[in-house]
Motif scaffolding. Structure first.
Motif, PDB file in Angstrom:
ATOM      1  N   ASP A   2       0.856  -1.183   0.000  1.00 15.07           N
ATOM      2  CA  ASP A   2       0.000   0.000   0.000  1.00 15.07           C
ATOM      3  C   ASP A   2       0.894   1.235   0.000  1.00 15.07           C
ATOM      4  N   ILE A   3       0.664   2.143  -0.956  1.00 15.34           N
ATOM      5  CA  ILE A   3       1.447   3.373  -1.055  1.00 15.34           C
ATOM      6  C   ILE A   3       0.523   4.555  -0.824  1.00 15.34           C
ATOM      7  N   GLN A   4       0.907   5.439   0.107  1.00 16.39           N
ATOM      8  CA  GLN A   4       0.125   6.634   0.409  1.00 16.39           C
ATOM      9  C   GLN A   4       1.023   7.863   0.393  1.00 16.39           C
ATOM     10  N   TRP A   5       0.439   8.966  -0.073  1.00 14.24           N
ATOM     11  CA  TRP A   5       1.133  10.256  -0.058  1.00 14.24           C
ATOM     12  C   TRP A   5       0.562  11.086   1.078  1.00 14.24           C
ATOM     13  N   HIS A   6       1.435  11.677   1.891  1.00 14.69           N
ATOM     14  CA  HIS A   6       1.010  12.444   3.061  1.00 14.69           C
ATOM     15  C   HIS A   6       1.319  13.933   2.920  1.00 14.69           C
ATOM     16  N   VAL A  11       5.924  10.102   1.889  1.00 14.96           N
ATOM     17  CA  VAL A  11       5.246   8.953   1.293  1.00 14.96           C
ATOM     18  C   VAL A  11       5.498   7.733   2.167  1.00 14.96           C
ATOM     19  N   SER A  12       4.457   6.912   2.356  1.00 16.94           N
ATOM     20  CA  SER A  12       4.610   5.676   3.122  1.00 16.94           C
ATOM     21  C   SER A  12       4.374   4.470   2.228  1.00 16.94           C
ATOM     22  N   PHE A  13       5.120   3.408   2.540  1.00 15.07           N
ATOM     23  CA  PHE A  13       5.037   2.146   1.812  1.00 15.07           C
ATOM     24  C   PHE A  13       4.804   1.043   2.848  1.00 15.07           C
ATOM     25  N   LYS A  14       3.631   0.448   2.820  1.00 11.99           N
ATOM     26  CA  LYS A  14       3.301  -0.615   3.766  1.00 11.99           C
ATOM     27  C   LYS A  14       3.353  -1.946   3.039  1.00 11.99           C
ATOM     28  N   GLU A  98      14.733  -1.599  -2.375  1.00 15.28           N
ATOM     29  CA  GLU A  98      14.002  -2.774  -2.846  1.00 15.28           C
ATOM     30  C   GLU A  98      13.183  -3.325  -1.693  1.00 15.28           C
ATOM     31  N   MET A  99      11.868  -3.436  -1.923  1.00 10.89           N
ATOM     32  CA  MET A  99      10.937  -3.838  -0.868  1.00 10.89           C
ATOM     33  C   MET A  99       9.851  -4.705  -1.476  1.00 10.89           C
ATOM     34  N   ASP A 100       9.653  -5.873  -0.926  1.00  5.79           N
ATOM     35  CA  ASP A 100       8.643  -6.815  -1.425  1.00  5.79           C
ATOM     36  C   ASP A 100       8.796  -7.104  -2.917  1.00  5.79           C
ATOM     37  N   GLY A 101      10.032  -7.079  -3.397  1.00  6.99           N
ATOM     38  CA  GLY A 101      10.280  -7.358  -4.808  1.00  6.99           C
ATOM     39  C   GLY A 101      10.159  -6.155  -5.716  1.00  6.99           C
ATOM     40  N   PHE A 102       9.706  -5.009  -5.186  1.00  9.69           N
ATOM     41  CA  PHE A 102       9.578  -3.779  -5.968  1.00  9.69           C
ATOM     42  C   PHE A 102      10.862  -2.963  -5.867  1.00  9.69           C
ATOM     43  N   LYS A 103      11.321  -2.416  -6.968  1.00 13.82           N
ATOM     44  CA  LYS A 103      12.450  -1.494  -6.983  1.00 13.82           C
ATOM     45  C   LYS A 103      11.890  -0.075  -7.027  1.00 13.82           C
ATOM     46  N   ILE A 104      12.118   0.674  -5.960  1.00 13.25           N
ATOM     47  CA  ILE A 104      11.476   1.972  -5.758  1.00 13.25           C
ATOM     48  C   ILE A 104      12.547   3.048  -5.629  1.00 13.25           C
ATOM     49  N   CYS A 105      12.282   4.219  -6.183  1.00 11.67           N
ATOM     50  CA  CYS A 105      13.210   5.337  -6.067  1.00 11.67           C
ATOM     51  C   CYS A 105      12.444   6.594  -5.681  1.00 11.67           C
ATOM     52  N   ILE A 183      -0.845  -2.398  -4.686  1.00  7.59           N
ATOM     53  CA  ILE A 183      -0.234  -3.170  -5.752  1.00  7.59           C
ATOM     54  C   ILE A 183       0.281  -4.478  -5.137  1.00  7.59           C
ATOM     55  N   GLN A 184      -0.152  -5.600  -5.689  1.00  8.10           N
ATOM     56  CA  GLN A 184       0.131  -6.900  -5.083  1.00  8.10           C
ATOM     57  C   GLN A 184       1.511  -7.444  -5.417  1.00  8.10           C
ATOM     58  N   SER A 185       1.933  -7.250  -6.679  1.00  9.48           N
ATOM     59  CA  SER A 185       3.156  -7.902  -7.127  1.00  9.48           C
ATOM     60  C   SER A 185       3.780  -7.109  -8.263  1.00  9.48           C
ATOM     61  N   PRO A 186       5.116  -7.161  -8.423  1.00  9.61           N
ATOM     62  CA  PRO A 186       5.743  -6.520  -9.579  1.00  9.61           C
ATOM     63  C   PRO A 186       5.184  -7.018 -10.897  1.00  9.61           C
ATOM     64  N   ALA A 187       4.626  -8.227 -10.900  1.00  7.79           N
ATOM     65  CA  ALA A 187       4.036  -8.768 -12.126  1.00  7.79           C
ATOM     66  C   ALA A 187       2.809  -7.980 -12.566  1.00  7.79           C
TER      67      ALA A 187
END
Length: 202
Positions: A2-6, A11-14, A98-105, A183-187
């Motif tokens: 779960d991604i939220q903008w504050h 920004v938080s990534f759960k 890299e978190m839960d398989g996601f590459k985030i910047c 978003i469940q998966s990078p797929a």
């Protein structure tokens, strides 16, 4: 995830491994890992976290809660090419993780195009958080150029009061807005071109 903008750059990534928060502000968000993009500033918003919270506010490589993090030095504006002039550019940190398989910047308060060295350090990006407000960070046009440099699969604009200039720049007429992007998966990410997600500040 779960991604939220504050608001602002916060920004938080759960995810499965915990919650990562970038640039905490007055929003009441608990987090296992906190990243701070602004180098050497007074971070009053950090006082509400427990001693168990992992806080990173310097360039370097880190690992916490199974999240792999890299902090890369950049600047809030283009640096002076003339060495006789005083360089007023302030250092900021680009965080790639890299978190839960996601590459985030998260680009923080980046204010210039990226150098080849920065691009190499950032690497491939699934989800990009880019500042577009133009005050102490990229404006709409420069943000678009940086997005094209990185070529992420999803871009989320942050650090703005009104996104209309950016939306016009990237050709989005009537964006769908979400309070939480799940978003469940990078797929499940788009494969062919960059998709834009517009979040409502919560």
């Amino acid at each position: 995830m779960d991604i939220q903008w504050h608001g602002s750059n916060c920004v938080s990534f759960k995810g499965k491994s915990g919650t990562l928060l970038v640039n905490p502000n007055d929003a009441k968000v608990s987090a296992d890992v906190v990243l701070v993009n602004s180098l050497g500033r007074d971070h009053k918003a950090l006082t509400g976290f427990s001693k168990e919270t992992n806080v990173f506010d310097l360039p370097g490589e880190y690992e916490a809660k199974g999240i792999f993090i890299q902090g890369i030095t950049a600047y809030d504006r283009p640096r002076e090419k003339d060495t006789d002039k005083e360089d007023s550019a302030e250092k900021v940190i680009i965080f790639s993780f890299e978190m839960d398989g996601f590459k985030i910047c998260h680009l923080g308060n980046l204010g210039h195009k990226l150098t080849p060295e920065m691009l190499e350090a950032i690497g491939d990006v699934d989800i990009l958080l880019v500042p577009v407000g133009g005050v102490g960070c990229l404006n709409a046009e420069k943000a678009h150029e940086v997005i094209e440099q990185i070529d992420p699969r999803v871009t989320i604009p942050v650090n703005y009061k009104d996104p209309s200039a950016f939306l016009k720049e990237v050709g989005i007429a009537s964006p769908q807005r979400e309070k939480v992007w799940k978003i469940q998966s990078p797929a499940n990410l788009p494969q062919e071109q960059t998709e834009f997600k517009i979040l409502e500040a919560v």
